[in-house]
Design a protein around this motif. Sequence first.
Motif, PDB file in Angstrom:
ATOM      1  N   ARG A  89       5.631  -1.420  -0.467  1.00 36.16           N
ATOM      2  CA  ARG A  89       6.175  -2.042   0.500  1.00 36.16           C
ATOM      3  C   ARG A  89       7.715  -2.564   0.650  1.00 36.16           C
ATOM      4  O   ARG A  89       8.830  -1.855   2.170  1.00 36.16           O
ATOM      5  N   GLU A  90       8.774  -2.312  -0.205  1.00 31.45           N
ATOM      6  CA  GLU A  90      10.414  -2.150  -0.474  1.00 31.45           C
ATOM      7  C   GLU A  90      10.360  -0.602   0.554  1.00 31.45           C
ATOM      8  O   GLU A  90      11.979  -1.005   1.208  1.00 31.45           O
ATOM      9  N   CYS A  91       9.799   0.653   0.135  1.00 28.38           N
ATOM     10  CA  CYS A  91      10.173   1.781   0.417  1.00 28.38           C
ATOM     11  C   CYS A  91      10.033   1.329   1.711  1.00 28.38           C
ATOM     12  O   CYS A  91      10.835   2.449   2.752  1.00 28.38           O
ATOM     13  N   VAL A  92       8.863   1.278   2.277  1.00 29.11           N
ATOM     14  CA  VAL A  92       8.799   1.183   3.669  1.00 29.11           C
ATOM     15  C   VAL A  92       9.496   0.166   4.579  1.00 29.11           C
ATOM     16  O   VAL A  92      10.170   0.735   5.652  1.00 29.11           O
ATOM     17  N   SER A  93       9.989  -1.002   3.743  1.00 30.24           N
ATOM     18  CA  SER A  93      10.710  -1.731   4.838  1.00 30.24           C
ATOM     19  C   SER A  93      12.290  -1.022   5.107  1.00 30.24           C
ATOM     20  O   SER A  93      13.029  -1.328   5.634  1.00 30.24           O
ATOM     21  N   VAL A 114       5.925  -3.886   8.360  1.00 33.11           N
ATOM     22  CA  VAL A 114       6.190  -3.212   6.846  1.00 33.11           C
ATOM     23  C   VAL A 114       4.739  -3.336   6.491  1.00 33.11           C
ATOM     24  O   VAL A 114       3.871  -2.236   6.197  1.00 33.11           O
ATOM     25  N   ALA A 115       3.668  -4.676   6.859  1.00 34.88           N
ATOM     26  CA  ALA A 115       1.993  -4.764   6.538  1.00 34.88           C
ATOM     27  C   ALA A 115       1.760  -3.337   7.042  1.00 34.88           C
ATOM     28  O   ALA A 115       0.178  -3.296   7.420  1.00 34.88           O
ATOM     29  N   ALA A 116       2.053  -4.016   8.843  1.00 38.36           N
ATOM     30  CA  ALA A 116       1.255  -2.939   9.293  1.00 38.36           C
ATOM     31  C   ALA A 116       1.217  -1.777   9.189  1.00 38.36           C
ATOM     32  O   ALA A 116      -0.365  -1.297   9.677  1.00 38.36           O
ATOM     33  N   ALA A 117       2.223  -1.627   8.412  1.00 35.70           N
ATOM     34  CA  ALA A 117       2.441   0.201   8.897  1.00 35.70           C
ATOM     35  C   ALA A 117       1.589   0.668   7.789  1.00 35.70           C
ATOM     36  O   ALA A 117       1.136   1.768   7.902  1.00 35.70           O
ATOM     37  N   LEU A 118       1.622  -0.206   6.617  1.00 32.91           N
ATOM     38  CA  LEU A 118       0.808   0.283   5.840  1.00 32.91           C
ATOM     39  C   LEU A 118      -0.347  -0.021   5.563  1.00 32.91           C
ATOM     40  O   LEU A 118      -1.242   0.726   4.882  1.00 32.91           O
ATOM     41  N   ASP A 119      -1.024  -0.665   6.859  1.00 29.78           N
ATOM     42  CA  ASP A 119      -2.344  -0.768   7.413  1.00 29.78           C
ATOM     43  C   ASP A 119      -3.408   0.555   7.615  1.00 29.78           C
ATOM     44  O   ASP A 119      -3.851   1.060   7.881  1.00 29.78           O
ATOM     45  N   LEU A 120      -2.197   0.609   8.493  1.00 33.05           N
ATOM     46  CA  LEU A 120      -2.024   2.104   9.496  1.00 33.05           C
ATOM     47  C   LEU A 120      -2.812   2.987   8.387  1.00 33.05           C
ATOM     48  O   LEU A 120      -2.720   4.354   9.230  1.00 33.05           O
ATOM     49  N   VAL A 121      -1.723   3.434   7.370  1.00 29.98           N
ATOM     50  CA  VAL A 121      -1.489   5.025   6.937  1.00 29.98           C
ATOM     51  C   VAL A 121      -3.062   4.264   5.580  1.00 29.98           C
ATOM     52  O   VAL A 121      -2.939   5.262   4.420  1.00 29.98           O
ATOM     53  N   GLY A 122      -3.312   3.003   5.489  1.00 29.34           N
ATOM     54  CA  GLY A 122      -4.715   2.790   4.170  1.00 29.34           C
ATOM     55  C   GLY A 122      -4.152   2.988   2.959  1.00 29.34           C
ATOM     56  O   GLY A 122      -4.430   3.263   2.299  1.00 29.34           O
ATOM     57  N   THR A 124      -2.735  -0.653   2.198  1.00 28.50           N
ATOM     58  CA  THR A 124      -2.511  -2.391   2.596  1.00 28.50           C
ATOM     59  C   THR A 124      -2.672  -2.497   0.265  1.00 28.50           C
ATOM     60  O   THR A 124      -1.542  -3.461   0.023  1.00 28.50           O
ATOM     61  N   ASP A 125      -3.247  -1.564  -0.101  1.00 30.91           N
ATOM     62  CA  ASP A 125      -3.780  -2.312  -1.736  1.00 30.91           C
ATOM     63  C   ASP A 125      -2.914  -1.519  -2.865  1.00 30.91           C
ATOM     64  O   ASP A 125      -2.689  -2.112  -3.474  1.00 30.91           O
ATOM     65  N   TYR A 126      -2.067  -1.351  -2.294  1.00 34.90           N
ATOM     66  CA  TYR A 126      -1.129  -0.425  -2.711  1.00 34.90           C
ATOM     67  C   TYR A 126       0.505  -1.101  -2.727  1.00 34.90           C
ATOM     68  O   TYR A 126       1.381  -0.125  -3.339  1.00 34.90           O
ATOM     69  N   ALA A 127       0.595  -2.072  -1.556  1.00 34.32           N
ATOM     70  CA  ALA A 127       1.681  -2.537  -1.471  1.00 34.32           C
ATOM     71  C   ALA A 127       3.207  -2.920  -2.450  1.00 34.32           C
ATOM     72  O   ALA A 127       3.534  -2.475  -2.399  1.00 34.32           O
ATOM     73  N   ASP A 128       2.417  -3.792  -4.105  1.00 34.29           N
ATOM     74  CA  ASP A 128       3.089  -3.798  -4.968  1.00 34.29           C
ATOM     75  C   ASP A 128       3.281  -3.101  -6.240  1.00 34.29           C
ATOM     76  O   ASP A 128       3.981  -3.256  -6.888  1.00 34.29           O
ATOM     77  N   ARG A 129       2.440  -1.996  -5.579  1.00 31.39           N
ATOM     78  CA  ARG A 129       2.518  -0.751  -6.782  1.00 31.39           C
ATOM     79  C   ARG A 129       4.149  -0.119  -6.835  1.00 31.39           C
ATOM     80  O   ARG A 129       5.020   0.052  -5.845  1.00 31.39           O
ATOM     81  N   GLN A 130       4.241   0.261  -7.635  1.00 30.25           N
ATOM     82  CA  GLN A 130       5.359   1.096  -7.542  1.00 30.25           C
ATOM     83  C   GLN A 130       5.502   2.563  -7.183  1.00 30.25           C
ATOM     84  O   GLN A 130       4.619   3.454  -7.133  1.00 30.25           O
ATOM     85  N   ILE A 131       6.299   2.737  -6.375  1.00 36.53           N
ATOM     86  CA  ILE A 131       6.908   4.878  -5.545  1.00 36.53           C
ATOM     87  C   ILE A 131       5.743   5.174  -7.040  1.00 36.53           C
ATOM     88  O   ILE A 131       4.924   6.385  -6.712  1.00 36.53           O
TER      89      ILE A 131
END
Length: 239
Positions: A89-93, A114-122, A124-131
């Motif tokens: 989520r930080e990377c996307v921000s 950020v959440a909407a963008a993560l949702d669009l690319v599927g 959402t469940d990975y938002a808190d993972r390390q890249i």
Amino acid sequence: MIDIKDLSVSYRDRLALEKLSLKIVGPTITGIIGPNGAGKSTLLKGMLGIIDHEGQTLLDDKPLEKELENVAYVEQKVNIDYNFPIKVRECVSLGLYPRIKLFRKLKAKDWDKVAAALDLVGLTDYADRQISQLSGGQFQRVLIARCLVQEADYIFLDEPFVGIDSVSEEIIMDTLRQLRDQGKTILIVHHDLSKVTSYFDQIILLNGHLVAAGDVETTFTEKNMKETYGSQIFMTGGV
Ligand code: ADP
Ligand code: MG
């Protein structure tokens, strides 16, 4: 509109891109096609002004180099550090920063974007993972989400599909088609000729210089492909 005027790039004394002039009128998904070393990445970098070049690129009549907040750019993957310790989520921000002050704390509505963008690319469940924990395809989707939150009108992607899974590739293409339909101008460096007709509205054929550019139907011809690839075309089984 993108208006490239006499763009040339040399690395030391070697000419990598020769006096290229071209107009790209959006909304569009345009493929930049050509063999290895054709100058595809160099074209994007020259347009962005991040390498030495001659000539100029205008974005809606203004120098593109001064409009970088309106251009989301994802460079070719080799140059990106996957191990940088940052959450998805930080990377996307980070895509928000061209538009907001650096070090300003993000507000709830920024995180909603950020959440909407993560949702669009599927993702959402990975938002808190390390890249560093993502697959190549998931990471590329993170980079696309970062482009989305930037809300740029122009998106430049350098070989976004190399080494990624087909599910990620489909999700990214669907997302890009939606963005094109919203009015964006998207340039994609790409070398898989089998996808040209299904992915692109227009193509730019490069081989150190501009071979041809225009609508896929009129430009993706055997003659143009032979001129772009020389004998390599027979090994790819392309057209
Ligand atoms: P493509 O993206 O089409 O594979 P590039 O734009 O990366 O091609 O490179 C075009 C040409 O310029 C190639 O011959 C490449 O070796 C050369 N080149 C690219 N980057 C550099 C650099 N930083 N220094 C010297 N030569 C380079
Ligand atoms: Mg390249």
